[in-house]
Design a protein around this motif. Structure first.
Motif, PDB file in Angstrom:
ATOM      1  N   GLU A 118     -47.253 -23.018 -14.019  1.00  0.00           N
ATOM      2  CA  GLU A 118     -45.912 -22.461 -13.857  1.00  0.00           C
ATOM      3  C   GLU A 118     -45.873 -21.536 -12.657  1.00  0.00           C
ATOM      4  N   LYS A 142     -43.531 -18.449 -11.236  1.00  0.00           N
ATOM      5  CA  LYS A 142     -42.483 -17.509 -11.625  1.00  0.00           C
ATOM      6  C   LYS A 142     -41.878 -16.882 -10.372  1.00  0.00           C
ATOM      7  N   THR A 143     -40.601 -17.131 -10.149  1.00  0.00           N
ATOM      8  CA  THR A 143     -39.829 -16.492  -9.084  1.00  0.00           C
ATOM      9  C   THR A 143     -38.520 -16.054  -9.727  1.00  0.00           C
ATOM     10  N   ASP A 144     -37.443 -16.009  -8.960  1.00  0.00           N
ATOM     11  CA  ASP A 144     -36.157 -15.720  -9.587  1.00  0.00           C
ATOM     12  C   ASP A 144     -35.775 -16.836 -10.560  1.00  0.00           C
ATOM     13  N   LYS A 145     -36.301 -18.025 -10.319  1.00  0.00           N
ATOM     14  CA  LYS A 145     -36.177 -19.149 -11.245  1.00  0.00           C
ATOM     15  C   LYS A 145     -37.581 -19.552 -11.659  1.00  0.00           C
ATOM     16  N   ASP A 146     -37.706 -20.109 -12.844  1.00  0.00           N
ATOM     17  CA  ASP A 146     -39.007 -20.579 -13.302  1.00  0.00           C
ATOM     18  C   ASP A 146     -39.172 -22.039 -12.893  1.00  0.00           C
ATOM     19  N   TYR A 147     -40.356 -22.356 -12.373  1.00  0.00           N
ATOM     20  CA  TYR A 147     -40.658 -23.715 -11.946  1.00  0.00           C
ATOM     21  C   TYR A 147     -41.909 -24.196 -12.643  1.00  0.00           C
ATOM     22  N   THR A 170     -42.834 -29.650  -7.598  1.00  0.00           N
ATOM     23  CA  THR A 170     -42.255 -28.620  -8.460  1.00  0.00           C
ATOM     24  C   THR A 170     -40.853 -29.032  -8.892  1.00  0.00           C
ATOM     25  N   SER A 210     -37.464 -27.185 -11.243  1.00  0.00           N
ATOM     26  CA  SER A 210     -36.922 -26.002 -11.909  1.00  0.00           C
ATOM     27  C   SER A 210     -36.767 -26.270 -13.400  1.00  0.00           C
ATOM     28  N   GLU A 211     -37.050 -25.250 -14.191  1.00  0.00           N
ATOM     29  CA  GLU A 211     -36.872 -25.350 -15.640  1.00  0.00           C
ATOM     30  C   GLU A 211     -35.440 -25.068 -16.062  1.00  0.00           C
ATOM     31  N   ASN A 212     -34.559 -24.760 -15.114  1.00  0.00           N
ATOM     32  CA  ASN A 212     -33.184 -24.381 -15.448  1.00  0.00           C
ATOM     33  C   ASN A 212     -32.438 -25.459 -16.211  1.00  0.00           C
ATOM     34  N   GLU A 267     -33.741 -25.497 -19.727  1.00  0.00           N
ATOM     35  CA  GLU A 267     -33.318 -24.294 -20.441  1.00  0.00           C
ATOM     36  C   GLU A 267     -31.833 -24.352 -20.794  1.00  0.00           C
TER      37      GLU A 267
END
Length: 154
Positions: free
Chosen positions: A88, A90-95, A108, A110-112, A115
């Motif tokens: 994983e 971790k930034t402003d968004k999780d990838y 990569t 995004s997990e957005n 989620e």
């Protein structure tokens, strides 16, 4: 008449306890469904990364190559991988990232989206649970009034 009322109250308390157990079991079932769907959604993201990574060409020394990836996947080419496999970022968004040692690509995603889908399912399951609670409580009051009416207890 007092004995019948005492027996009736005792039996109704048993039915009420059964209803509470049903609510607890339904809550646990909804949590299990939510956990399973969350796990499946993350597995789907990992599978998508792995499949896309396997479709990339192996390491070559020539000019840059073009290839097609799904819109939300980012590919990074490196000469040497520090990590291999899933991890994983971790930034402003999780990838979620997948580093493939066969072709030296890091993919990569995004997990957005996952989620967001999990949040929507959580909202739906919460609404469903509250609906079940309302139905069960309404059923309880209906049964209680009909039994009291049947035995003419005020």
């Amino acid at each position: 008449m007092g004995t019948n009322e005492t027996i009736l109250n005792h039996e109704m308390k048993g039915i009420q306890n059964y209803g509470i157990i049903v609510l607890v079991v339904l809550f646990a079932l909804h949590l299990l469904v939510l956990g399973t769907l969350s796990y499946l959604e993350m597995s789907e993201l990992r599978n998508e990364l792995f499949t896309a990574s396997e479709s990339l060409p192996p390491k070559t020394t020539g000019a840059s190559q073009s290839f097609n990836l799904p819109e939300d996947i980012i590919a990074i080419r490196t000469d040497k991988l520090e990590r291999v496999g899933f991890y994983e970022i971790k930034t402003d968004k999780d990838y979620i990232a997948y580093a493939n040692p066969k072709n030296n690509y890091i993919l990569t995603i995004s997990e957005n989206s996952a989620e967001r889908e999990i949040r929507d399912i959580t909202i739906a399951l919460t609404a469903l649970y509250f609906g079940e609670v309302i139905i069960l409580v309404g059923w309880w009051f209906f049964v209680k009034s009909k039994v009291r009416e049947l035995f003419e207890i005020k």
